[in-house]
Design an enzyme around this catalytic site. Structure first.
Site, PDB file in Angstrom:
ATOM      1  N   ASP A 258      -5.400  -7.359  -5.417  1.00 57.97           N
ATOM      2  CA  ASP A 258      -5.708  -8.321  -4.468  1.00 57.97           C
ATOM      3  C   ASP A 258      -5.851  -9.480  -5.321  1.00 57.97           C
ATOM      4  O   ASP A 258      -5.633 -10.699  -4.932  1.00 57.97           O
ATOM      5  CB  ASP A 258      -6.527  -8.158  -3.460  1.00 57.97           C
ATOM      6  CG  ASP A 258      -6.181  -7.391  -2.281  1.00 57.97           C
ATOM      7  OD1 ASP A 258      -5.144  -7.865  -1.819  1.00 57.97           O
ATOM      8  OD2 ASP A 258      -6.635  -6.424  -1.861  1.00 57.97           O
TER       9      ASP A 258
ATOM     10  N   HIS B 271       0.734  -1.190   0.022  1.00 58.88           N
ATOM     11  CA  HIS B 271      -0.183  -0.111   0.018  1.00 58.88           C
ATOM     12  C   HIS B 271       0.876   1.311   0.218  1.00 58.88           C
ATOM     13  O   HIS B 271       0.466   2.321  -0.512  1.00 58.88           O
ATOM     14  CB  HIS B 271      -1.066   0.005   0.988  1.00 58.88           C
ATOM     15  CG  HIS B 271      -2.045  -0.952   0.673  1.00 58.88           C
ATOM     16  ND1 HIS B 271      -2.219  -2.373   1.024  1.00 58.88           N
ATOM     17  CD2 HIS B 271      -3.277  -0.643  -0.151  1.00 58.88           C
ATOM     18  CE1 HIS B 271      -3.291  -2.812   0.535  1.00 58.88           C
ATOM     19  NE2 HIS B 271      -3.866  -2.089  -0.107  1.00 58.88           N
TER      20      HIS B 271
ATOM     21  N   GLU C 134     -12.193  -9.193  -5.373  1.00 57.80           N
ATOM     22  CA  GLU C 134     -10.730  -9.266  -5.151  1.00 57.80           C
ATOM     23  C   GLU C 134     -10.429 -10.684  -4.851  1.00 57.80           C
ATOM     24  O   GLU C 134      -9.386 -10.886  -4.873  1.00 57.80           O
ATOM     25  CB  GLU C 134     -10.547  -8.380  -4.065  1.00 57.80           C
ATOM     26  CG  GLU C 134     -10.518  -6.855  -4.086  1.00 57.80           C
ATOM     27  CD  GLU C 134     -10.298  -5.929  -2.921  1.00 57.80           C
ATOM     28  OE1 GLU C 134      -9.268  -5.609  -2.996  1.00 57.80           O
ATOM     29  OE2 GLU C 134     -11.248  -6.165  -1.861  1.00 57.80           O
TER      30      GLU C 134
ATOM     31  N   CYS D 184     -10.124  -0.890 -10.215  1.00 54.68           N
ATOM     32  CA  CYS D 184      -9.342   0.183  -9.517  1.00 54.68           C
ATOM     33  C   CYS D 184      -8.266  -0.337  -9.254  1.00 54.68           C
ATOM     34  O   CYS D 184      -7.523   0.202  -8.187  1.00 54.68           O
ATOM     35  CB  CYS D 184     -10.227   0.767  -8.300  1.00 54.68           C
ATOM     36  SG  CYS D 184     -10.784  -0.649  -7.233  1.00 54.68           S
TER      37      CYS D 184
HETATM   38  C1  PEP Z   1      -6.966  -3.988  -5.082  1.00 54.46           C
HETATM   39  O1  PEP Z   1      -6.838  -4.744  -4.285  1.00 54.46           O
HETATM   40  O2  PEP Z   1      -6.627  -4.014  -6.439  1.00 54.46           O
HETATM   41  C2  PEP Z   1      -7.297  -2.504  -4.465  1.00 54.46           C
HETATM   42  C3  PEP Z   1      -7.841  -1.562  -5.439  1.00 54.46           C
HETATM   43  O3  PEP Z   1      -7.417  -2.488  -2.953  1.00 54.46           O
HETATM   44  P1  PEP Z   1      -6.137  -2.076  -2.350  1.00 54.46           P
HETATM   45  O4  PEP Z   1      -4.738  -1.939  -3.487  1.00 54.46           O
HETATM   46  O5  PEP Z   1      -6.297  -0.986  -1.600  1.00 54.46           O
HETATM   47  O6  PEP Z   1      -6.225  -3.198  -1.567  1.00 54.46           O
HETATM   48 MG    MG Z   2      -7.587  -4.743  -2.364  1.00 60.73          MG
END
Ligand code: PEP
Ligand code: MG
Length: 769
Positions: free
Chosen positions: A629, A364, A605, A676
């Site tokens: 994920d 992250h 995810e 996303c």
């Molecule tokens: C993902 O898992 O692609 C996502 C957008 O969420 P994060 O990266 O915050 O886990």
């Molecule tokens: Mg995620």
């Protein structure tokens, strides 16, 4: 053998430099195996030769002077075969090479094992014996292999430490040593290293000189005095509850703090010009090392006391230090593990680059760095962090490389890349208000992922059409308690207002995995498969309800809120969440707020839900794929672990097949689907996703102009053909190359890594580590 091994590893770990580490290895292994010779040869990357770096049993004068070509002699053979070679009569082997300067002719038996770290050949560890009758047995071979495997990372680390100071294995000056990690955020940064570290942890204290010896001495003396008083106070308070022999421990502590003991040695080192914390670290580690290798159990346990004392002194020294940490104008923040809070400490406009030992490209903090447009290298596991403070650094976020103290040539080379990047962005500014539409009229919504308020300004200036993912955990992570409903309402309102009337998709709190709240720690053996995302908030409805209430109230009069649920793995989680959201909606309306029911969506995810898309889509308004994920779970590769980073591949055929299926199934029940994850911000990935039919692509603001420019210049037909072609391929690497080639042929080579080969070539020429 195990305890011998443990002692060797501990001693080597505490060694101050490579030479000391190698010296310890050869003398301890020689003793443990009762052999006449033990030597280490390391492969020097600049000359590609094995250099005798340490020996016990051969002539000491030959150290540093004897070397073998890459495939020369038995040492070269061990290196080339990457496996142990055990010979009873070495001189009769055709590959045997004789070096009179080592005194080697007297030795016959030979056992050599390779030292390999992360697939890189570092060198060869050799034991030898004079009598021909000695054949090293299987147990001895296994011991040496174990020593070598355990020590490889320590050797790699010490080697890197030498390299930072600009020294090659032979002690000659080298330049432009490159350390390889994993790309975190694209771009190049040139700046000064500032090492940030957790306080009260001796191991991470950086090595720094001081030019004010008197002040460091005064600080240290004051710390010793305060710790003495602390100990006396505690002893007094406990005197009625402890037996005299237990109370004696406090006397041991106090005597260790006597002027002739530990403080005296620390003061000597400060006089040598080392800052107080560094001097304390060196002395305490030396003490610990001595105690830990003692055979007597009681004495060995005393290492714990020394460590405790060291920690107490350190925390006294560090009191008030945070305020004095200086951030130069072009700060490259370096840490074992960068946290969002550390980013927040750097004064506005001073942060140019990030370097993190832990984490990988989809951690992250890397995502946050991309959102902020700060070039980042992650997973630099062998880098001696403590040596980087105050050094000039070049962060190559395209290749995942770091250079310390670069030569003028290398600096000029990277400066040119920085200038080219700036120019590229200026060229893309004109696209801001143009729609994201292919040449044959297919429209895709380009949205942004946000977390910090600063993202919003950048997103607007890059022409985003809304927010596809607002990571609400970010404002939670930079506080030291849960934000109140009112505080949350203010954060959310800022985001909603900035984009109104365009949609703002707020994800409910997604903590767990690698996202920790200091005030709500989750300790688990396997956090990515544990209590994460919706699982936490459904177990804590008080957190979920307050958050949804804050979102709904913040949306009053704007009506552009969408709510998204993370880490959904079954239908009932969606139903429970919807139930809570409806409940809050009615309550808030009853309180008199004029709000509309927001659209609610689910993140895809977890691989299991790829097979339940229709059932999910029927219950909600939209779906959004979290490809970060989804990739980690489909491929069983921890997105945070640099050791397996090369296996984490969003172009993996299985990931692409899953993405195709999700889009088809969502559309088959008439529901929109977006994405996303980071794949959406990759120009090649975006083209494939557009071809698959994704209605919206949400990415970090920095990627948006490049993606828009590519999509506006290709046709959907061309993209669909490319997708059909790559779906026939079975290797993620071949798919990536195929997509890159198609982009290059379409004239987008400049959006891929600029001048990749020339950087690598330059680094190699200059002596890649
Ligand atoms: C993902 O898992 O692609 C996502 C957008 O969420 P994060 O990266 O915050 O886990
Ligand atoms: Mg995620």
């Amino acid at each position: 053998m195990l305890s011998t091994l443990r002692n060797i590893v501990q001693e080597v770990n505490a060694a101050r430099d490579l030479h000391e580490a190698l010296g310890i290895i050869v003398s301890r292994v020689q003793a443990a195996m009762a052999t006449e010779v033990c030597s280490v040869y390391l492969l020097d990357p600049s000359s590609n030769r094995y250099i005798l770096m340490a020996t016990e049993g051969l002539y000491q004068e030959s150290v540093g002077n004897v070397s073998l070509g890459y495939s020369e002699g038995l040492v070269g053979l061990v290196g080339a075969r990457e496996e142990p070679i055990n010979l009873e009569d070495a001189p009769s082997h055709p590959r045997y090479r004789y070096f009179p300067e080592t005194g080697e002719e007297r030795f016959r038996s030979f056992l050599g094992v390779p030292i390999i770290h992360r697939r890189r050949m570092l060198g060869v560890l050799v034991v030898q014996q004079r009598e021909s009758s000695r054949c090293f047995d299987e147990g001895e071979e296994a011991f040496l292999v174990t020593v070598s495997a355990q020590l490889a990372s320590v050797i790699a680390h010490s080697e890197a430490t030498g390299a930072i100071s600009g020294l090659s294995l032979t002690g000659e000056a080298t330049k432009d040593i490159c350390f390889s990690g994993v790309p975190g955020a694209q771009g190049v940064a040139i700046g000064t290293g500032v090492v940030v570290y957790s306080t009260a942890d001796l191991d991470v204290v950086p090595e720094k000189p001081t030019d004010d010896i008197e002040q460091e001495l005064a600080l240290f003396r004051a710390a010793v005095q305060t710790v003495r008083e602390d100990i006396q106070r505690v002893a007094k308070r406990l005197s009625s509850q402890l037996r005299p022999e237990e109370l004696a421990l406090f006397d041991v502590y106090l005597s260790m703090l006597g002027d002739q003991a530990l403080p005296g040695e620390v003061a000597t080192r400060i006089h040598e010009g080392i800052w107080a914390q560094g001097a304390l670290k060196q002395v305490v580690q030396q003490y610990i090392r001595h105690f830990e290798v003692m055979d007597d159990h009681y004495l060995r346990e005393r290492a714990v006391d020394i460590r405790d004392l060291g920690r107490r002194l350190l925390s006294r020294l560090q009191e008030g230090e945070e305020k004095t940490l200086e951030y130069p104008e072009r700060t490259v923040l370096v840490s074992e593990e960068i946290t969002p809070a550390m980013l927040g400490e750097v004064p506005k406009g001073h942060l140019v680059g990030l370097v993190s030992v832990k984490g990988s490209s989809n951690s992250h903090v890397a995502i946050l760095a991309r959102a902020m447009g700060v070039p980042t290298v992650m997973g630099l596991v062998d880098i001696p962090v403590n040596q980087l403070d105050g050094k000039e650094l070049i962060v190559d976020g395209f290749e995942g490389q770091l250079f310390a103290s670069p030569s003028p040539d290398l600096r000029a080379f990277y400066q040119e890349i920085c200038d080219e990047e700036d120019e590229l962005f200026r060229g893309l500014e004109a696209l801001r208000d143009k729609p994201c539409e292919t040449t044959d009229g297919h429209r895709v919504a380009l949205l942004v992922n946000t977390g910090l308020m600063t993202d919003v300004a950048r997103s607007l200036s890059h022409g985003a059409e809304g927010i596809g993912l607002y990571r609400t955990e970010v404002p939670f992570m930079i506080k030291d308690r849960f934000p109140s409903e009112q505080e949350q309402r203010e954060y959310y309102r800022e985001q909603l207002e900035a984009f109104a009337p365009n949609p703002v998709t707020m994800r409910t709190l997604d903590i767990g995995g690698d996202k920790a709240l200091t005030y709500f720690p989750i300790q688990e053996e396997n956090p990515f498969l544990g209590w994460r995302g919706i699982r936490v908030t459904l177990d804590h409805p008080e957190i979920f309800l307050v958050q949804v209430r804050a979102m709904l109230k913040a949306s009053e009069g704007l009506n552009n809120l969408q709510i998204m649920l993370p880490m959904i793995s079954n239908i009932s989680e969606v139903e429970e969440s919807l139930h809570l959201i409806y409940r809050v909606y009615h309550e808030v309306r009853e309180e008199g707020y004029q709000i509309h029911m927001p659209k609610v969506g689910v993140m895809v995810e977890v691989p299991g839900v790829v097979y339940q898309i229709r059932e999910l889509a029927e219950r909600v308004d939209f779906l959004s794929v979290g490809s970060n994920d989804l990739t980690q779970y489909l491929l069983a590769v921890d997105r945070n672990n640099p050791r397996v980073a090369q296996l984490y591949h969003s172009y993996h055929p299985a990931v692409l097949q899953a993405l195709v299926r999700v889009a088809q199934d969502a559309h088959s029940v008439g529901k929109p689907v977006g994405i996303c994850g980071e794949l959406a911000g990759d120009p090649g990935g975006a083209v494939l996703l557009m071809a698959m039919g994704y209605d919206s692509l949400s990415m970090n603001a920095a990627s948006l102009p490049k993606v828009k420019s590519v999509i506006r210049n290709v046709s959907r037909e061309w993209a669909m053909q490319l997708l059909d072609d790559v779906l026939l391929l079975d290797s993620p690497h071949v798919i990536k190359s195929c997509v890159d080639l198609a982009l290059r042929n379409a004239g987008f080579g400049r959006y891929l890594r600029p001048a990749r080969s020339s950087t690598a070539a330059l680094a190699e020429q200059s002596g890649n580590s």
